[in-house]
Design a protein around this motif. Structure first.
Motif, PDB file in Angstrom:
ATOM      1  N   ALA A 282       0.827  -1.208   0.000  1.00 55.94           N
ATOM      2  CA  ALA A 282       0.000   0.000   0.000  1.00 55.94           C
ATOM      3  C   ALA A 282       0.863   1.260   0.000  1.00 55.94           C
ATOM      4  O   ALA A 282       0.545   2.244  -0.678  1.00 55.94           O
ATOM      5  CB  ALA A 282      -0.934  -0.006   1.208  1.00 55.94           C
ATOM      6  N   SER A 283       1.962   1.239   0.750  1.00 57.24           N
ATOM      7  CA  SER A 283       2.821   2.422   0.816  1.00 57.24           C
ATOM      8  C   SER A 283       3.499   2.691  -0.518  1.00 57.24           C
ATOM      9  O   SER A 283       3.668   3.844  -0.924  1.00 57.24           O
ATOM     10  CB  SER A 283       3.865   2.262   1.919  1.00 57.24           C
ATOM     11  N   LYS A 284       3.890   1.631  -1.222  1.00 57.70           N
ATOM     12  CA  LYS A 284       4.518   1.805  -2.534  1.00 57.70           C
ATOM     13  C   LYS A 284       3.487   2.177  -3.599  1.00 57.70           C
ATOM     14  O   LYS A 284       3.780   2.947  -4.518  1.00 57.70           O
ATOM     15  CB  LYS A 284       5.267   0.534  -2.937  1.00 57.70           C
ATOM     16  N   ALA A 285       2.277   1.634  -3.482  1.00 58.95           N
ATOM     17  CA  ALA A 285       1.215   2.037  -4.400  1.00 58.95           C
ATOM     18  C   ALA A 285       0.900   3.518  -4.217  1.00 58.95           C
ATOM     19  O   ALA A 285       0.705   4.257  -5.190  1.00 58.95           O
ATOM     20  CB  ALA A 285      -0.036   1.191  -4.167  1.00 58.95           C
ATOM     21  N   ALA A 286       0.853   3.950  -2.963  1.00 56.84           N
ATOM     22  CA  ALA A 286       0.619   5.374  -2.683  1.00 56.84           C
ATOM     23  C   ALA A 286       1.777   6.216  -3.213  1.00 56.84           C
ATOM     24  O   ALA A 286       1.560   7.295  -3.784  1.00 56.84           O
ATOM     25  CB  ALA A 286       0.445   5.589  -1.181  1.00 56.84           C
ATOM     26  N   LEU A 287       3.000   5.741  -3.027  1.00 52.34           N
ATOM     27  CA  LEU A 287       4.163   6.454  -3.556  1.00 52.34           C
ATOM     28  C   LEU A 287       4.060   6.603  -5.072  1.00 52.34           C
ATOM     29  O   LEU A 287       4.299   7.684  -5.623  1.00 52.34           O
ATOM     30  CB  LEU A 287       5.447   5.710  -3.184  1.00 52.34           C
ATOM     31  N   ASN A 288       3.690   5.528  -5.740  1.00 48.21           N
ATOM     32  CA  ASN A 288       3.569   5.583  -7.201  1.00 48.21           C
ATOM     33  C   ASN A 288       2.525   6.605  -7.634  1.00 48.21           C
ATOM     34  O   ASN A 288       2.724   7.351  -8.599  1.00 48.21           O
ATOM     35  CB  ASN A 288       3.211   4.203  -7.749  1.00 48.21           C
ATOM     36  N   MET A 289       1.412   6.632  -6.927  1.00 46.13           N
ATOM     37  CA  MET A 289       0.377   7.622  -7.251  1.00 46.13           C
ATOM     38  C   MET A 289       0.892   9.039  -7.047  1.00 46.13           C
ATOM     39  O   MET A 289       0.626   9.946  -7.853  1.00 46.13           O
ATOM     40  CB  MET A 289      -0.868   7.375  -6.403  1.00 46.13           C
ATOM     41  N   LEU A 290       1.645   9.250  -5.974  1.00 37.81           N
ATOM     42  CA  LEU A 290       2.183  10.581  -5.705  1.00 37.81           C
ATOM     43  C   LEU A 290       3.221  10.991  -6.748  1.00 37.81           C
ATOM     44  O   LEU A 290       3.304  12.164  -7.118  1.00 37.81           O
ATOM     45  CB  LEU A 290       2.787  10.620  -4.294  1.00 37.81           C
ATOM     46  N   ILE A 291       4.017  10.044  -7.214  1.00 37.99           N
ATOM     47  CA  ILE A 291       4.982  10.336  -8.283  1.00 37.99           C
ATOM     48  C   ILE A 291       4.246  10.716  -9.558  1.00 37.99           C
ATOM     49  O   ILE A 291       4.578  11.711 -10.214  1.00 37.99           O
ATOM     50  CB  ILE A 291       5.894   9.120  -8.527  1.00 37.99           C
ATOM     51  N   LYS A 292       3.247   9.928  -9.899  1.00 40.21           N
ATOM     52  CA  LYS A 292       2.477  10.186 -11.121  1.00 40.21           C
ATOM     53  C   LYS A 292       1.750  11.528 -11.037  1.00 40.21           C
ATOM     54  O   LYS A 292       1.703  12.300 -12.003  1.00 40.21           O
ATOM     55  CB  LYS A 292       1.470   9.048 -11.352  1.00 40.21           C
ATOM     56  N   THR A 293       1.195  11.829  -9.874  1.00 39.50           N
ATOM     57  CA  THR A 293       0.490  13.094  -9.690  1.00 39.50           C
ATOM     58  C   THR A 293       1.468  14.267  -9.671  1.00 39.50           C
ATOM     59  O   THR A 293       1.198  15.327 -10.255  1.00 39.50           O
ATOM     60  CB  THR A 293      -0.323  13.060  -8.387  1.00 39.50           C
ATOM     61  N   SER A 294       2.596  14.087  -9.015  1.00 41.90           N
ATOM     62  CA  SER A 294       3.599  15.154  -8.958  1.00 41.90           C
ATOM     63  C   SER A 294       4.109  15.498 -10.349  1.00 41.90           C
ATOM     64  O   SER A 294       4.389  16.674 -10.641  1.00 41.90           O
ATOM     65  CB  SER A 294       4.775  14.732  -8.072  1.00 41.90           C
ATOM     66  N   ALA A 295       4.232  14.501 -11.204  1.00 36.53           N
ATOM     67  CA  ALA A 295       4.731  14.737 -12.559  1.00 36.53           C
ATOM     68  C   ALA A 295       3.826  15.697 -13.325  1.00 36.53           C
ATOM     69  O   ALA A 295       4.304  16.474 -14.163  1.00 36.53           O
ATOM     70  CB  ALA A 295       4.857  13.419 -13.314  1.00 36.53           C
ATOM     71  N   ILE A 296       2.534  15.659 -13.025  1.00 32.01           N
ATOM     72  CA  ILE A 296       1.594  16.565 -13.691  1.00 32.01           C
ATOM     73  C   ILE A 296       1.873  18.007 -13.286  1.00 32.01           C
ATOM     74  O   ILE A 296       1.860  18.922 -14.125  1.00 32.01           O
ATOM     75  CB  ILE A 296       0.137  16.166 -13.342  1.00 32.01           C
ATOM     76  N   GLU A 297       2.150  18.215 -11.999  1.00 30.26           N
ATOM     77  CA  GLU A 297       2.467  19.566 -11.540  1.00 30.26           C
ATOM     78  C   GLU A 297       3.874  19.985 -11.968  1.00 30.26           C
ATOM     79  O   GLU A 297       4.109  21.146 -12.329  1.00 30.26           O
ATOM     80  CB  GLU A 297       2.313  19.669 -10.030  1.00 30.26           C
ATOM     81  N   TYR A 298       4.816  19.057 -11.929  1.00 31.50           N
ATOM     82  CA  TYR A 298       6.167  19.347 -12.400  1.00 31.50           C
ATOM     83  C   TYR A 298       6.144  19.782 -13.870  1.00 31.50           C
ATOM     84  O   TYR A 298       6.960  20.607 -14.290  1.00 31.50           O
ATOM     85  CB  TYR A 298       7.067  18.117 -12.253  1.00 31.50           C
ATOM     86  N   ALA A 299       5.234  19.217 -14.643  1.00 33.22           N
ATOM     87  CA  ALA A 299       5.126  19.575 -16.060  1.00 33.22           C
ATOM     88  C   ALA A 299       4.787  21.042 -16.246  1.00 33.22           C
ATOM     89  O   ALA A 299       5.107  21.649 -17.273  1.00 33.22           O
ATOM     90  CB  ALA A 299       4.068  18.702 -16.746  1.00 33.22           C
ATOM     91  N   ARG A 300       4.139  21.631 -15.232  1.00 30.71           N
ATOM     92  CA  ARG A 300       3.810  23.057 -15.286  1.00 30.71           C
ATOM     93  C   ARG A 300       4.906  23.913 -14.665  1.00 30.71           C
ATOM     94  O   ARG A 300       5.198  24.997 -15.155  1.00 30.71           O
ATOM     95  CB  ARG A 300       2.488  23.321 -14.556  1.00 30.71           C
ATOM     96  N   ARG A 301       5.509  23.420 -13.586  1.00 23.18           N
ATOM     97  CA  ARG A 301       6.420  24.241 -12.795  1.00 23.18           C
ATOM     98  C   ARG A 301       7.904  23.959 -13.045  1.00 23.18           C
ATOM     99  O   ARG A 301       8.754  24.786 -12.717  1.00 23.18           O
ATOM    100  CB  ARG A 301       6.106  24.040 -11.313  1.00 23.18           C
TER     101      ARG A 301
END
Length: 286
Positions: A201-220
Motif C-alpha cells: 500500500a505504501s509503494k502504491a501510494a508512492l507511485n500515485m504521488l509520483i504520477k500526480t507530482s509529474a503533472i504539476e512538475y510539467a507546469r512548474r
C-alpha cells in the motif's frame, strides 16, 4: 549543516545515501565524466572514497520519531532547509535519486533493507528507531496501525516531502531526471499474491504521488522527468535472510542495479509524464 558552494553545471543528488543501492549509484556517478558535482544526503555522516572537489555530503534528520504532526513537521522543515541551502545550484541539477524506503526491522538493527523474494523486491534502507519491530504482514490479523503508519512514513511521506521541495530547486533549462526507488509490489494491477499489506500500500501510494507530482512538475519544472524505479532483488548484507527463494540469476548486485538505472537514463524521453520502470527499462503497470 555543510552545504556546497561549488557552481558546477552538472550536479547529481543522492538522497538516502546510506542504502546499498544509493552507494552503488554514487560510485557510478563518480566515474561519470559528465557529472561535475555529487551531493549525498543522509541522516548521518558518511565517508565516500572520492575527491572532495566533486563530492559534498549533507546530514539531514528526516526521521519521524514519535507520532503526531510535530514529528512530521520537523522532518519536513529539515528537508525544506536543505533544499533552500542548495538554492545556489538551482537549475544546475541533472539527476536526483531518492533511495528511501522501509519494509521490516531485523534484530533491532538501525538500518534495514527491504526485500521480497517472491516478487523480486529490492533492498532499500532508512534509519529507524531500535524499538521499532516490523515484519511484512502475511495475513490481515498481522496488521497494526502503528507498524503500517511507520512503513508509510518512510516509503511514502519522506519521498513525497523531497518531491515537494525539489520542484523549485530543479526548475531550469537543463534536463533533470528524478528517480525514486519504488517496487513492483506497489503495482495494483500486478498484485496476484497478496500479503505484505503495508509495504504494498505504501509503494502504491508512492507511485500515485509520483504520477500526480509529474503533472504539476510539467507546469512548474518542464525540464524534469520523474521515474518510479523497480530495481529487482538486490544482494546486500541485510537482505540475506530473504534470499533463499530467489530464482537463480535474479539476485542482482547493487552495482548492476545502479548501472542499469543510469543506462535507462540515457534513453529517457522527456515528455513530462511519470514512468514506472523496472531494472530492464521495461514498463511496470501502475
Amino acid at each position: 549543516m555543510d552545504i556546497c558552494r561549488v557552481q558546477a553545471v552538472n550536479t547529481a543528488i543522492v538522497i538516502g545515501a546510506s542504502s546499498g543501492i544509493a552507494k552503488a549509484i554514487f560510485t557510478e556517478l563518480a566515474d561519470n565524466a559528465e557529472i561535475e558535482q555529487i551531493i549525498t544526503i543522509s541522516q548521518k555522516e558518511l565517508v565516500f572514497n572520492v575527491s572532495n572537489n566533486i563530492h559534498h555530503h549533507i546530514s539531514c534528520d528526516y526521521t519521524m520519531n514519535g507520532s503526531g504532526n510535530s514529528a512530521s513537521n520537523d522532518a519536513n522543515e529539515n528537508i525544506a532547509r536543505v533544499c533552500l541551502a542548495l538554492s545556489s545550484i538551482k537549475g544546475r541539477i541533472t539527476k536526483v535519486f531518492i533511495c528511501n524506503g522501509r519494509l521490516h526491522s531485523l534484530n533491532n538493527q538501525m538500518s534495514v533493507h527491504t526485500h521480497n523474494p517472491q516478487t523480486s523486491k529490492s533492498p532499500e534502507n532508512l534509519q529507524i528507531e531500535p524499538s521499532t519491530v516490523l515484519s511484512p504482514e502475511k495475513r490481515l490479523e498481522d496488521i497494526t496501525p502503528a507498524s503500517m503508519l511507520s512503513v508509510f512514513q518512510s516509503n511514502t511521506l519522506v519521498p513525497m516531502m523531497w518531491l515537494q521541495h525539489l520542484v523549485k530547486l530543479v526548475n531550469g533549462k537543463q534536463a533533470c531526471i528524478i528517480s525514486v526507488l519504488s517496487a513492483r509490489v506497489g503495482s495494483i494491477s500486478e498484485n496476484q499474491l497478496g500479503g505484505w499489506y503495508s509495504y504494498r500500500a505504501s509503494k502504491a501510494a508512492l507511485n500515485m504521488l509520483i504520477k500526480t507530482s509529474a503533472i504539476e512538475y510539467a507546469r512548474r519544472a518542464k525540464n524534469t522527468k520523474l521515474i518510479a524505479f523497480h530495481p529487482g532483488t538486490t544482494d546486500t548484507e541485510l537482505s540475506k535472510p530473504f534470499q533463499a527463494n530467489v530464482p537463480e540469476g535474479k539476485l542482482f548486485t547493487a552495482d548492476f542495479v545502479a548501472q542499469q538505472l543510469l543506462t535507462i537514463h540515457q534513453g529517457i524521453e522527456f515528455n513530462n509524464q511519470a514512468e514506472f520502470l523496472d531494472w530492464q527499462g521495461k514498463t511496470v503497470q501502475w
